[in-house]
Write a protein that holds these residues in place. Structure first.
Motif, PDB file in Angstrom:
ATOM      1  N   LYS A 195       0.831  -1.206   0.000  1.00  7.35           N
ATOM      2  CA  LYS A 195       0.000   0.000   0.000  1.00  7.35           C
ATOM      3  C   LYS A 195       0.869   1.262   0.000  1.00  7.35           C
ATOM      4  O   LYS A 195       0.548   2.246  -0.658  1.00  7.35           O
ATOM      5  CB  LYS A 195      -0.901   0.022   1.243  1.00  7.35           C
ATOM      6  CG  LYS A 195      -2.090  -0.906   1.147  1.00  7.35           C
ATOM      7  CD  LYS A 195      -2.932  -0.804   2.428  1.00  7.35           C
ATOM      8  CE  LYS A 195      -3.903  -1.949   2.549  1.00  7.35           C
ATOM      9  NZ  LYS A 195      -4.525  -2.005   3.889  1.00  7.35           N
ATOM     10  N   TYR A 223      -2.739  -4.390  -5.571  1.00  5.52           N
ATOM     11  CA  TYR A 223      -2.607  -3.584  -4.338  1.00  5.52           C
ATOM     12  C   TYR A 223      -1.830  -2.295  -4.623  1.00  5.52           C
ATOM     13  O   TYR A 223      -2.219  -1.208  -4.225  1.00  5.52           O
ATOM     14  CB  TYR A 223      -1.847  -4.366  -3.262  1.00  5.52           C
ATOM     15  CG  TYR A 223      -2.712  -4.904  -2.141  1.00  5.52           C
ATOM     16  CD1 TYR A 223      -3.073  -4.097  -1.068  1.00  5.52           C
ATOM     17  CD2 TYR A 223      -3.143  -6.211  -2.143  1.00  5.52           C
ATOM     18  CE1 TYR A 223      -3.855  -4.593  -0.030  1.00  5.52           C
ATOM     19  CE2 TYR A 223      -3.930  -6.721  -1.120  1.00  5.52           C
ATOM     20  CZ  TYR A 223      -4.285  -5.906  -0.060  1.00  5.52           C
ATOM     21  OH  TYR A 223      -5.059  -6.389   0.956  1.00  5.52           O
ATOM     22  N   SER A 227      -3.398   1.515  -5.016  1.00  7.80           N
ATOM     23  CA  SER A 227      -2.928   2.547  -4.085  1.00  7.80           C
ATOM     24  C   SER A 227      -2.410   3.781  -4.821  1.00  7.80           C
ATOM     25  O   SER A 227      -2.044   4.764  -4.175  1.00  7.80           O
ATOM     26  CB  SER A 227      -1.814   1.985  -3.188  1.00  7.80           C
ATOM     27  OG  SER A 227      -2.270   0.852  -2.492  1.00  7.80           O
TER      28      SER A 227
ATOM     29  N   PRO B 136      -7.090  -6.028  -2.422  1.00  7.35           N
ATOM     30  CA  PRO B 136      -7.150  -4.680  -1.849  1.00  7.35           C
ATOM     31  C   PRO B 136      -8.584  -4.199  -1.678  1.00  7.35           C
ATOM     32  O   PRO B 136      -8.816  -3.211  -0.986  1.00  7.35           O
ATOM     33  CB  PRO B 136      -6.418  -3.820  -2.892  1.00  7.35           C
ATOM     34  CG  PRO B 136      -6.493  -4.577  -4.165  1.00  7.35           C
ATOM     35  CD  PRO B 136      -6.525  -6.023  -3.785  1.00  7.35           C
TER      36      PRO B 136
END
Lengths: 352, 352, 352, 352
Positions: A195, A223, A227, B136
């Protein structure tokens, strides 16, 4: 997503499950079989987990039709992603080579190797300053001092640099010195770290975990992308199997899988995949033949004195020879690929 | 440590390798075979890596005789380590049960489940505030709010609590609320995190990585211990294999291995090992029969509405029944173990 | 072979173990460490099993120094073995291609495909008459009728043929019709069948079992050779791992391993290794780049109607294109290999 | 069975696939999703292979809803199968113990061990006359002479006997001497051998292959049953994984899987699963706790002189102790199971 209900599920139970699904904002279609019903879920199922339905004693099977990743998926971004590092492009059909020592040990060591790999045509210089070591008693890397040397070497030899980030604690530090941030196999599912990578736009080299499925690999890329950082380069470095002749078992079919499922570039690390320097040249040639976007290779001028991974480091002269040979393979394959692409276009026209 | 030299190694080359070894502060003994020489390394070899010698083209094989961990090893600490948590001992021959929801979802959910597991005799309450999720897009946990609820539940029901730490960033926060810090399987080789754990004396529940060897598992315990915290509880939760009937393949022989190689307590997590609530009772009974120090079990009063891992959560009434049954198995085995120990002592006396 | 004795082994116990070893006709050398003794066994240890010493409670470790196979080993036969089939040589540095349908279904099917693969330059025609099928309800092959068709096709198109033998019962029959006898992965450790193969001199194509180590693979070759037939061709077809994107995981490093450990030729079966026709070309190119002696490829003119393994069969036109492309890779690598060999000779001269 | 078609499949292509399915005697239902169609196949799908549809470039996924085995399936035979051997029942809720030497070495060896295991309460005597050995240079068993000794020992000690069959060549011979025919792990997919077993009604002890899935295991049982012999006893002996502390990794969840999917009894072989005699007692207790129908244990009075598998053989006195302990575990679990069954009946009545 498809849900197969167990034989004997009552109408009432089926109704409840359908309500649950509709509460998630999805539509449901029902198909009745000879003895079992099947529910088809329509809508934004990428974000729904299979396990959400497994808590019910009436659900026999849940089958995902669409992949659970979006931004990393080929469906989301049809053409290949090209990642720019300095003046070099990764993923544009050319062959990228990342080379250097496993571990930065001293100015002299790093600069000697940097000069050699640059001369042989490597595009990016690698070198570890923070090292993930199985034993707490092993050399853990030079830390910031190593990062400074790496930056200096990169500038002196005019070559972008790549180094591993192990912890959110060192994110700012590592990010400030390097051009590419490497995430090691053991951290592929260190979600806090992933992240954090969204707060830079520098390319991330994400290594596959040693027992990660291809789906998990792409979920970890997701991920980073979700982010905020779309610049992800995937790297296969072998998986763990029962066979111990090599350190890991290199799964080259993963290159084909990634090319089908995703738009992200994928490079191969034959050093970690095999753990033996004698195998690096043949395995590199195979990796290029199968269609990878690049290679990441450990080079050391004195492998028997290396503080880490000596057995899998190539001497500079072997690396120079390897560079020539993989280029030949790449040229042959690249030439053919262009022909194939022309053919595909021809076929496409015919279809239209 | 033993080094087998390749056939045809010259005297000069052999001499060089011996010098290298002696430079590490070790002594060398030489055994000449029919066609190959073998070097025996004597001294502090635990801190020497096999790979240190593999860089040499004259080395065929390196065999470790002594284990590479020290503080985690049975040789270092002959008697079983007992870890104290509140008024409860882990590793003293009793059976410890850690139970609670996978994920803290709300005050009502946590307190309902806490009351139930306490009533059934669980010794420690578990609950995740920070959740490592493959996607996520999945619920990532309540964070600090969850930690507060967990602390409150622990205090209200007079039961120590256990929760997962995912990142060094949240170390102080998590450490301040919990009694046991859990490190998940995906972080077993997150070495930065392991080192950080040395700055507390609170017990660490360390889960085995899904493709970690037993040696790697103990090396990760060694990281924590070498950093200053001797209070490590090991936890087996299944390894990844080709068999997909269960989520993972539970390797129960690891309990015997740990008891032989180490003095640390080991508990079993049948919930993650199987991924199916129907299997939790039989597998828990097996785990107790094989001699583990405890069980870690996911309990949820509404598993079909759980935000995470519903399929592997037991309902409170099933958990209560399980508690009775594993206690019976434990009683039978414990009784026999006492007899065996008396026998062993008797044999020992006879020998002397 | 090395035996590491446990700490605390008495002189008397050590003496007994040494006597046991000497009874096997071996000599023993002793090396005393700081806390443990090590025995070195000298003599014909290839035929001694590690487990022979593990029955003793005083033995901690047994380490084999020499490989347990003899006739299959590179040490026994330094130069590459070349296996002759008709007018074609396998293992002489050229690239052998074996192609044809998974399963012989009819005269028309076999002859259509045979004509096509011959035209594209395949050296050997494959086709199954006895098929090992996971399900008893699947088509089990045409049996002797299929063998006859295969022989006829081989004669008509002037191409040697290869077919699978599943049982000692059909040995005479299969042997009388085929030029190469194939032993499938599931029979790699069917020792009765392996022994039977010693009664012919026809080449044996031995496939690696799906979870066989490289040592076990070579031990199975040893069975055939020790029974009287030295003409063994090894074939890698992928191993079973947790990754399911492909049917199996192709372990290409096995080619390097076999070239180091053995003198036998090794070919790659990309059809079974991947289970997907789209992957056969890229994986074949990788296999050739890594240095294999040949490829075994399933070809079918109507893969969607094939009675077995349709998804992994190439259409004839794709096969023709593949043949051209792998030849290019082979040419590049072969040219380089000749240079390397000349270099090696040069270096050798310099050394002398 | 469900077929997921690729996005962009034309109506014409869909029609062709449906025709293909209908030609197999199946009905088709169609479910249209947002972007893809799904076909549901209704009818006798157990005998249809997934791969039959994969040859088509328009098929994305094939998902089996019903298991591909019939006679071995719980759906086909709801109650547990009980296999009778002499006066003993396997699979009736009691705990069966099969014990004896790995390998028959001499009359004295076999009779000494037979007397001991009988005295400790074993129900069946095991002993190998034909041994599957990795090396052609290892002792291959006494052959018919061994079979005669086994029969004699069985008669003298009034205990049924069990021995391994390796090849169709020895079927009549082995069948004439033994009460149970054992098929080893390496022959689990020796389909010619499996078919031959249909010509007897003597019970078959079928061991799971070291990398066989549970589905493949049951398909091999199906081969025997479909050939005419319903008396199959399954035996789990560990699977091959990356972990080498034990010889294999014992997958105890397979007991739960088999109980759910099949009606056949399943026993556990802790000797091969672990390869270490010290682990046999704890692992046996775990196996009984999880609910297996029996144990198969290697016993040898002089394990350090055994010609095969000494390290995993228990001495008779250890075996006697083990028998007592597993009986205690079995008693505890059996008592509880009866209570559960009564509860289930009670619930059933309530439902009706």
């Amino acid at each position: 997503m498809i849900i197969v209900l167990k034989q004997g599920t009552t109408l009432e139970e089926k109704r409840k499950i359908i309500e649950n699904v509709e509460d998630m904002g999805l539509k449901v279609k029902i198909m009745k079989g000879a003895s079992q019903s099947i529910l088809g879920l329509i809508g934004e199922t990428a974000k729904v987990e299979e396990s959400a339905f497994f808590g019910s004693p009436h659900v026999e099977k849940v089958v995902r039709i669409k992949v659970p990743y979006k931004m990393a998926s080929r469906a989301f971004h049809h053409t290949d992603s090209v990642i720019r590092v300095g003046k070099h492009n990764i993923g544009d059909g050319s062959l990228t080579t990342i080379a250097g020592p496993c571990c930065i040990e001293s100015r002299e060591q790093l600069f000697t190797i940097a000069a050699e790999v640059k001369r042989s045509g490597a595009h990016i210089l690698r070198g570890g300053a923070y090292k993930p070591r199985t034993s707490p008693y092993s050399f853990q890397g030079m830390g910031e001092e190593g990062l400074k040397l790496l930056r200096e070497a990169g500038d002196q030899f005019d070559i972008p640099v790549c180094t591993e980030l192990m912890s959110t604690d060192e994110f700012e530090l590592v990010e400030s010195y390097t051009d590419i941030i490497q995430i090691g196999a053991r951290n592929m599912q260190n979600f806090s770290l992933l992240k954090k990578l969204g707060s830079t736009q520098k390319p991330i080299l994400l290594k596959r975990g040693m027992s990660a499925t291809i789906e998990e690999f792409l979920m970890s890329a997701e991920y980073i992308m979700a982010s905020g950082n779309p610049n992800v380069i995937l790297c296969e470095r072998g998986i763990r199997t029962f066979e111990n002749y090599t350190r890991n078992t290199l799964d080259l079919a993963v290159v084909c899988a990634i090319k089908e499922l995703s738009h992200l570039p994928i490079i191969i690390d034959p050093s970690h995949a095999t753990g033996r320097w004698e195998l690096i040249e043949p395995i590199s040639k195979a990796a290029v033949a199968v269609g990878c976007d690049g290679l990441m290779i450990e080079v050391h001028h004195e492998p028997d004195k290396a503080l880490s991974d000596g057995p899998q480091s190539l001497k500079p002269e072997k690396f120079a020879k390897l560079m020539n040979r993989v280029r030949h393979i790449h040229d042959v394959c690249h030439e053919e690929k262009k022909t194939s692409d022309t053919e595909s276009v021809a076929i496409l026209h015919a279809v239209i």
